[in-house]
Design an enzyme around this catalytic site. Structure first.
Site, PDB file in Angstrom:
ATOM      1  N   LYS A 113     -14.636 -27.651  16.436  1.00 33.14           N
ATOM      2  CA  LYS A 113     -15.767 -27.111  17.191  1.00 33.14           C
ATOM      3  C   LYS A 113     -15.397 -25.760  17.820  1.00 33.14           C
ATOM      4  O   LYS A 113     -15.117 -24.834  17.093  1.00 33.14           O
ATOM      5  CB  LYS A 113     -16.212 -28.162  18.215  1.00 33.14           C
TER       6      LYS A 113
ATOM      7  N   ARG B 237       4.453 -33.940   5.670  1.00 32.45           N
ATOM      8  CA  ARG B 237       3.792 -34.920   6.511  1.00 32.45           C
ATOM      9  C   ARG B 237       4.289 -34.877   7.956  1.00 32.45           C
ATOM     10  O   ARG B 237       3.625 -35.348   8.864  1.00 32.45           O
ATOM     11  CB  ARG B 237       3.960 -36.317   5.904  1.00 32.45           C
TER      12      ARG B 237
ATOM     13  N   ASP C   8     -12.098 -36.456  26.432  1.00 29.84           N
ATOM     14  CA  ASP C   8     -12.628 -35.690  25.307  1.00 29.84           C
ATOM     15  C   ASP C   8     -13.562 -34.635  25.901  1.00 29.84           C
ATOM     16  O   ASP C   8     -14.693 -34.942  26.275  1.00 29.84           O
ATOM     17  CB  ASP C   8     -13.378 -36.625  24.351  1.00 29.84           C
TER      18      ASP C   8
ATOM     19  N   TYR D  24     -19.411 -39.767  21.623  1.00 33.19           N
ATOM     20  CA  TYR D  24     -19.354 -39.309  20.237  1.00 33.19           C
ATOM     21  C   TYR D  24     -19.381 -40.534  19.313  1.00 33.19           C
ATOM     22  O   TYR D  24     -18.542 -41.433  19.454  1.00 33.19           O
ATOM     23  CB  TYR D  24     -18.101 -38.469  20.001  1.00 33.19           C
TER      24      TYR D  24
HETATM   25  C1  LIG Z   1     -16.862 -33.652  16.593  1.00 33.60           C
HETATM   26  C2  LIG Z   1     -16.391 -34.489  17.717  1.00 33.60           C
HETATM   27  C3  LIG Z   1     -15.393 -35.449  17.551  1.00 33.60           C
HETATM   28  C4  LIG Z   1     -14.764 -35.743  16.185  1.00 33.60           C
HETATM   29  O1  LIG Z   1     -14.081 -34.634  15.671  1.00 33.60           O
HETATM   30  P1  LIG Z   1     -14.041 -34.268  14.094  1.00 33.60           P
HETATM   31  O2  LIG Z   1     -13.253 -33.015  14.084  1.00 33.60           O
HETATM   32  O3  LIG Z   1     -15.455 -34.102  13.631  1.00 33.60           O
HETATM   33  O4  LIG Z   1     -13.372 -35.391  13.398  1.00 33.60           O
HETATM   34  C5  LIG Z   1     -15.005 -36.198  18.653  1.00 33.60           C
HETATM   35  N1  LIG Z   1     -15.573 -35.989  19.866  1.00 33.60           N
HETATM   36  C6  LIG Z   1     -16.538 -35.076  20.057  1.00 33.60           C
HETATM   37  C7  LIG Z   1     -17.117 -34.912  21.412  1.00 33.60           C
HETATM   38  C8  LIG Z   1     -16.978 -34.296  18.988  1.00 33.60           C
HETATM   39  O5  LIG Z   1     -17.948 -33.406  19.182  1.00 33.60           O
END
Ligand SMILES: *Cc1c(COP(=O)(O)O)cnc(C)c1O
Length: 385
Positions: A205, A55, A180, A107
Site C-alpha cells: 500500500k 529463502r 496494523d 482487514y
Molecule cells: C492490504 C492489507 C493487508 C494485507 O496485505 P497484502 O499485502 O494485500 O497481503 C492487511 N491489512 C490491511 C489493513 C491491508 O490494507
C-alpha cells in the site's frame, strides 16, 4: 554517513536518500538488485556475510528493511512477500490454543485467518468492536491472552484505536500488542513508540505506493525469542520478499513523504466535499472533526490522516455499485495507498459473511488533482442516484 548524523536527519531526508546508501566500490547511490538463489562458501567452507540461500534473505531486501526499521524506530524489521504472509507468520508463531483478542471488523483476509485457525481449534479467539477499548478489556484473560490485535485506522469503517491505551491493556494482562496501521504509514503513526510490540504494514500500500509490488513488513520494539520464531516461519515458508520487489519498494519509499502528504490533502478535500452531499448518507474519514476518532487520530498521526475514506451511498446496494461503474477517473479496483485513486464496493470484495454495510464504498485517494476527483465523484453519484 555516521549513525549520529543519520539520527539527526528528518524522515523526509532519510527516505529521499534511502538512508544515504552509497556503494564504496562504485559510488552508486541506488542499491543493486541481488537475484542470486544460492551463495558460494569461502575457502574455509564458511558462509560469507551470512548469505547461504535465497529463502533466508538477500541484501536488497535487507536494505529495504533497514529503511523501514529506521522509520519505525524498530530494533528489527522483516519483509515478507505479502502483507498476508507477514500476518500469517505472526499467527503461526503462537502456541497451540493460545488466546488472542481481535477486532470483529478488520482487514478481511486477516479476519479469515483467525476464523480458520479458531475453527480448527488451533487458537481461542475473542472479538471486540474495533476501537472500543472497554470491550477489549472485557474479553482479556489476564495471564492467558497471548496477543491483542489492533488495526488503526480500521478497514473499512476507519475506526481509530488509541494505541497507547491498547498497549496498556495488553501489557497489564501479560499479552503482546500487534498493530496494523497500514492506513497511516510510519511517517504518520509510529506504533512502536506508542507502545505496540509488533508493528505491521502491508507495504503493498503506502510504503510502495505504485501498485506494482505485494509486500508486508513486521517491525519489533525489542528483539525476543518469539521474534526469532517469526523469522524462522518466514524462512521455512520461503515468504521473504524477493529482491526485485525490494528494489521497487525502495524506489517507491523515496517519495513516500510527498505522496502521503498529497494524498492526505486530497482526501480531506474529497471528504469535506462529500460530507452533506445529497447522494451520500455518511462519510467515514478520521480527518473530519465529525469522526468519532478524530481527536485520537489527530494525536496519533500529527494530522496526517492519510488517503483512505469510506462513504455510504444513499439508496440501495445497486446504487452504490453503480457509482463505481460510472466513475471515469477512479479505477474500480481493490487495494489502497497507490498514486492512482481507487473506488470499490467493499461488500463485493470482502465476500458474503463479512460484516460490512451494503452501500459502503471504500475510496483510496491518490495524488491526482483533487478537483478532477471531486468532479468525477459528483457525476457518478448523480448518474447513479
Ligand atoms: C492490504 C492489507 C493487508 C494485507 O496485505 P497484502 O499485502 O494485500 O497481503 C492487511 N491489512 C490491511 C489493513 C491491508 O490494507
Amino acid at each position: 554517513m555516521s549513525d549520529r548524523t543519520n539520527r539527526q536527519l528528518s524522515p523526509a531526508t532519510k527516505l529521499a536518500q534511502a538512508l544515504r546508501y552509497l556503494e564504496e566500490e562504485t559510488g552508486a547511490i541506488v542499491p543493486p538488485i541481488q537475484p542470486s538463489a544460492t551463495y558460494a562458501r569461502d575457502a574455509d567452507y564458511e558462509v560469507r556475510k551470512s548469505y547461504m540461500y535465497r529463502r533466508d534473505s538477500n541484501q536488497t531486501t535487507e536494505q529495504a528493511e533497514a529503511i523501514i526499521a529506521d522509520l519505525e524506530g524498530a530494533a528489527d524489521s522483516l519483509l515478507f512477500a505479502s502483507g498476508m504472509s507477514a500476518c500469517t507468520a505472526v499467527i503461526e508463531q503462537l502456541p497451540a490454543h493460545a488466546h488472542v483478542v481481535v477486532p470483529e471488523v478488520m482487514y478481511h483476509g486477516v479476519l479469515d485467518q483467525f476464523q480458520t485457525f479458531a475453527a480448527k481449534d488451533r487458537l481461542e479467539v475473542s472479538y471486540y468492536p474495533a476501537g472500543d477499548l472497554d470491550a477489549m478489556q472485557a474479553v482479556m484473560k489476564p495471564g492467558k491472552t497471548a496477543l491483542v490485535w489492533a488495526e488503526s485506522p480500521n478497514n473499512p469503517n476507519w475506526d481509530v484505536t488509541d494505541i497507547a491505551a491498547a498497549a496498556e491493556i495488553a501489557h497489564t494482562a501479560g499479552a503482546r500488542l500487534f498493530t496494523d496501521c497500514t492506513g497511516t504509514p510510519p511517517v504518520a503513526t509510529r506504533a512502536l513508540e506508542l507502545g505496540a510490540d509488533i508493528s505491521f504494514h502491508s507495504a503493498t500500500k503506502y510504503l510502495n505506493g505504485h501498485s506494482d509490488v505485494t509486500a508486508g513488513v513486521l517491525s519489533v520494539r525489542e528483539a525476543a525469542d518469539w521474534w526469532d520464531e517469526i523469522a524462522h516461519v518466514r524462512k521455512m515458508q520461503g515468504t521473504v520478499l524477493h529482491s526485485f520487489d525490494a528494489f521497487l519498494l525502495i524506489r517507491g519509499m523515496r517519495t513516500l513523504m510527498l505522496r502521503y502528504e498529497r494524498q492526505t490533502e486530497n482526501a480531506l478535500r474529497v471528504a469535506q466535499h462529500l460530507e452533506g452531499h445529497p447522494g451520500v448518507e455518511a462519510v467515514m474519514y478520521p480527518g473530519l472533526p465529525s469522526h468519532p476518532g478524530h481527536e485520537i487520530a489527530k494525536r496519533q498521526t500529527g494530522g496526517a490522516y492519510g488517503g483512505m475514506l469510506s462513504i455510504l451511498v444513499k439508496g440501495d446496494e445497486q446504487n452504490a455499485i453503480d457509482v463505481t461503474r460510472f466513475c471515469e477517473v477512479f479505477y474500480p479496483a481493490t487495494s489502497l495507498g497507490g498514486v492512482e485513486s481507487l473506488i470499490e464496493h467493499r461488500k463485493t470484495v470482502s465476500g458474503e459473511g463479512f460484516p460490512v454495510h451494503p452501500c459502503l464504498l471504500r475510496l483510496s485517494i491518490g495524488i491526482e488533482d483533487a478537483g478532477d476527483l471531486i468532479a468525477d465523484l459528483d457525476q457518478a453519484l448523480q448518474r447513479a442516484g
